[in-house]
Design a protein around this motif. Sequence first.
Motif, PDB file in Angstrom:
ATOM      1  N   SER A  11       0.840  -1.196   0.000  1.00 15.83           N
ATOM      2  CA  SER A  11       0.000   0.000   0.000  1.00 15.83           C
ATOM      3  C   SER A  11       0.877   1.248   0.000  1.00 15.83           C
ATOM      4  O   SER A  11       2.034   1.215   0.402  1.00 15.83           O
ATOM      5  CB  SER A  11      -0.924  -0.015   1.230  1.00 15.83           C
ATOM      6  N   PRO A  12       0.329   2.398  -0.443  1.00 16.96           N
ATOM      7  CA  PRO A  12       1.146   3.614  -0.525  1.00 16.96           C
ATOM      8  C   PRO A  12       1.475   4.222   0.818  1.00 16.96           C
ATOM      9  O   PRO A  12       2.462   4.945   0.943  1.00 16.96           O
ATOM     10  CB  PRO A  12       0.282   4.559  -1.366  1.00 16.96           C
TER      11      PRO A  12
ATOM     12  N   GLY B 130       0.892   5.164  -9.493  1.00 15.60           N
ATOM     13  CA  GLY B 130       0.566   5.246 -10.915  1.00 15.60           C
ATOM     14  C   GLY B 130       0.007   6.602 -11.300  1.00 15.60           C
ATOM     15  O   GLY B 130       0.364   7.159 -12.350  1.00 15.60           O
ATOM     16  N   ASP B 131      -0.854   7.142 -10.448  1.00 15.13           N
ATOM     17  CA  ASP B 131      -1.411   8.467 -10.721  1.00 15.13           C
ATOM     18  C   ASP B 131      -0.322   9.531 -10.723  1.00 15.13           C
ATOM     19  O   ASP B 131      -0.307  10.432 -11.574  1.00 15.13           O
ATOM     20  CB  ASP B 131      -2.469   8.827  -9.673  1.00 15.13           C
TER      21      ASP B 131
ATOM     22  N   PRO C 147      -2.738  -1.256  -3.845  1.00 15.70           N
ATOM     23  CA  PRO C 147      -1.284  -1.455  -3.867  1.00 15.70           C
ATOM     24  C   PRO C 147      -0.621  -0.663  -4.985  1.00 15.70           C
ATOM     25  O   PRO C 147      -1.190  -0.499  -6.072  1.00 15.70           O
ATOM     26  CB  PRO C 147      -1.134  -2.962  -4.098  1.00 15.70           C
ATOM     27  N   ILE C 148       0.597  -0.179  -4.720  1.00 15.14           N
ATOM     28  CA  ILE C 148       1.337   0.582  -5.717  1.00 15.14           C
ATOM     29  C   ILE C 148       2.233  -0.311  -6.566  1.00 15.14           C
ATOM     30  O   ILE C 148       2.659   0.079  -7.649  1.00 15.14           O
ATOM     31  CB  ILE C 148       2.184   1.688  -5.049  1.00 15.14           C
TER      32      ILE C 148
ATOM     33  N   ILE D  52       1.933  -0.278 -10.463  1.00 16.67           N
ATOM     34  CA  ILE D  52       0.559  -0.554 -10.872  1.00 16.67           C
ATOM     35  C   ILE D  52      -0.091   0.760 -11.279  1.00 16.67           C
ATOM     36  O   ILE D  52      -0.089   1.730 -10.516  1.00 16.67           O
ATOM     37  CB  ILE D  52      -0.217  -1.221  -9.715  1.00 16.67           C
ATOM     38  N   ARG D  53      -0.633   0.800 -12.469  1.00 19.62           N
ATOM     39  CA  ARG D  53      -1.165   2.064 -12.994  1.00 19.62           C
ATOM     40  C   ARG D  53      -2.286   2.627 -12.131  1.00 19.62           C
ATOM     41  O   ARG D  53      -2.303   3.820 -11.812  1.00 19.62           O
ATOM     42  CB  ARG D  53      -1.669   1.868 -14.436  1.00 19.62           C
ATOM     43  N   ASN D  54      -3.245   1.794 -11.743  1.00 18.71           N
ATOM     44  CA  ASN D  54      -4.384   2.285 -10.964  1.00 18.71           C
ATOM     45  C   ASN D  54      -4.023   2.304  -9.481  1.00 18.71           C
ATOM     46  O   ASN D  54      -4.491   1.496  -8.686  1.00 18.71           O
ATOM     47  CB  ASN D  54      -5.610   1.408 -11.204  1.00 18.71           C
TER      48      ASN D  54
END
Length: 373
Positions: free
Chosen positions: A279-280, A327-328, A291-292, A321-323
Amino acid sequence: MEKAKVYFTDFRVKVGTPQTEKLKRLCIAAGIKNINMEGKFVAIKMHFGELGNLAYLRPQYAKAVADLVKEQGGIPFLTDCNTLYPGSRKHALEHLDCANYNGFNPTTTGCQIIIADGLRGTDEVEVPVKNAEYCKTAKIGRAIMDADIVISLAHFKGHEMTGFGGCVKNLGMGGGSRAGKMEQHSSGKCKVNEELCRGCRRCAKECGSNAITYENNKAFIHEDICKGCGRCIGACAFDAISNEQWDASDLLDRKMAEYAQAICQDRPTFHINMAMDISPNCDCHGDNDAPILPNLGMFASFDPIAVDQAAVDACQKATPIRNSQLGDNLAAAGEHHHDVFLDNNPHVNWEETLIHGEKIGLGTRQYELVTIK
């Protein structure tokens, strides 16, 4: 200093083989059976997760470690210290309830649970810290210091104040009493950028000291009350809160390494990082974002710095992970650091924990990775 050995395995298993058995094999390969545990108290230091958070480690992993300890004649117990901030773990009774709600109890884990700093978070031992520069003594939960052996079982993840959370954070911050946590967080105070504040009041709900009020629908942090815990920074979705002391996170990292030193010095320790559900932010939140990074695997070592460095290196090689928050951030316009932890939580110098930990003799960043199938 010689290279430390860090043992690694991924989460792949054959049909009929549980991941807990793979964790046991990893620990045995890493040398956990070389520790004399006969008749000795063994503290398994871990995080039981805040209520509402689902990224914490499952209790079955704790049972696998406790079973290994019992096989070697040891007397294991799971432990953590109370939190500095409001939530579901700020005193021992709440903390035990939270652990039970999240699945941790003697039936599921095969051992007892002890909140290390007691009912109100005041049962501590002041421990002289070898080679310390900032915390000449550390306030550690008494049950952790009463143990003969300490095993760190950490969920490896991102973190809004320290960049990542792994073994050193699990021990240093997690092993500090409430006063110890306050000492580690006392390097700086937070401030609000009124132009960015939306008045959502999320920061006030997360505040560890009731230091936030609202004036004209804008947050205001009372410096004389603020403990500098940084919960509000992670809570703000609009980047309206920052630490007014530029090196406060660096000082937090260094103090955290010194607190981990207080726990590890002069007795056997063993360290496990589970890089899953990465997790971030911290498991101390009552929620968890996606999860990142993908699940990477399990790491084990006698060296707390090396086991964190190995997990960090694996994360740096992984595809984001994009989402996700990471990712953002990578998709947004602006400066990118090509560093998953800096891009996940900008302006946090995650490396300082490892630099200072190595400097004071907690461990080494140089390691040999041994892969177990």
